[in-house]
Design an enzyme around this catalytic site. Structure first.
Site, PDB file in Angstrom:
ATOM      1  N   ASP A  78       0.399  -1.254  -0.164  1.00 63.48           N
ATOM      2  CA  ASP A  78      -0.049  -0.036  -0.189  1.00 63.48           C
ATOM      3  C   ASP A  78       1.323   0.926   0.019  1.00 63.48           C
ATOM      4  OD1 ASP A  78       1.417   0.387   2.977  1.00 63.48           O
ATOM      5  OD2 ASP A  78      -1.143  -0.549   3.588  1.00 63.48           O
ATOM      6  N   ALA A  79       0.079   2.731   0.146  1.00 66.69           N
ATOM      7  CA  ALA A  79       0.662   3.543   0.226  1.00 66.69           C
ATOM      8  C   ALA A  79       2.132   3.885   1.283  1.00 66.69           C
ATOM      9  CB  ALA A  79      -0.325   4.959   0.510  1.00 66.69           C
TER      10      ALA A  79
END
Length: 135
Positions: free
Chosen positions: A16-17
């Site tokens: 994810d980010a």
């Protein structure tokens, strides 16, 4: 000793980010290990339907892009039409997650499809030592 070990690596798309593996991907790692463990014991996924009827996970540590993953797959129990799985997912620093799922075996029309005695014997090596086949 685990019933079956599956090895893989964290892909960039799994993160994810924040740069760690997105939690839902642990379920995919478990499913990949399940498919390989069943194939190693002569089961294909095309002959029946296998809907998940329960899934849970406990997370202990993150995984990162390119980490090597070892997923230990074992059956907690074999029901007449279900398999109760436990997957211990390890990264470079140890245990990262424990995923448990229950799959139900169904025919094409989704009616229950019991495991035969011969099939239970083929699945028995995947059982954790303290567990058994429940009929």
């Amino acid at each position: 000793m685990p019933a079956y070990s599956h090895y893989s690596r964290v892909a960039f798309a799994d993160t994810d980010a924040s740069g760690i593996v997105y939690f839902a991907n642990f379920f995919r790692y478990a499913q990949d290990a399940e498919v390989e463990a069943l194939a190693a014991h002569g089961f294909t996924r095309m002959d029946m339907r296998y809907p998940r009827v329960h899934a849970e996970a406990d997370f202990m540590a993150p995984l990162y892009f390119r980490d090597e993953i070892r997923t230990e797959a074992a059956l907690l129990s074999i029901g007449s039409t279900s398999l109760h799985w436990q997957f211990s997912i390890y990264g470079p620093k140890g245990l990262c997650a424990v995923v448990k799922t229950v799959i139900s075996r169904r025919k094409e029309d989704f009616s229950p499809a019991p495991y035969s005695e011969a099939e239970c014997k083929r699945l028995a090596p995947l059982l954790l030592a303290e567990n058994s086949i429940k009929k």
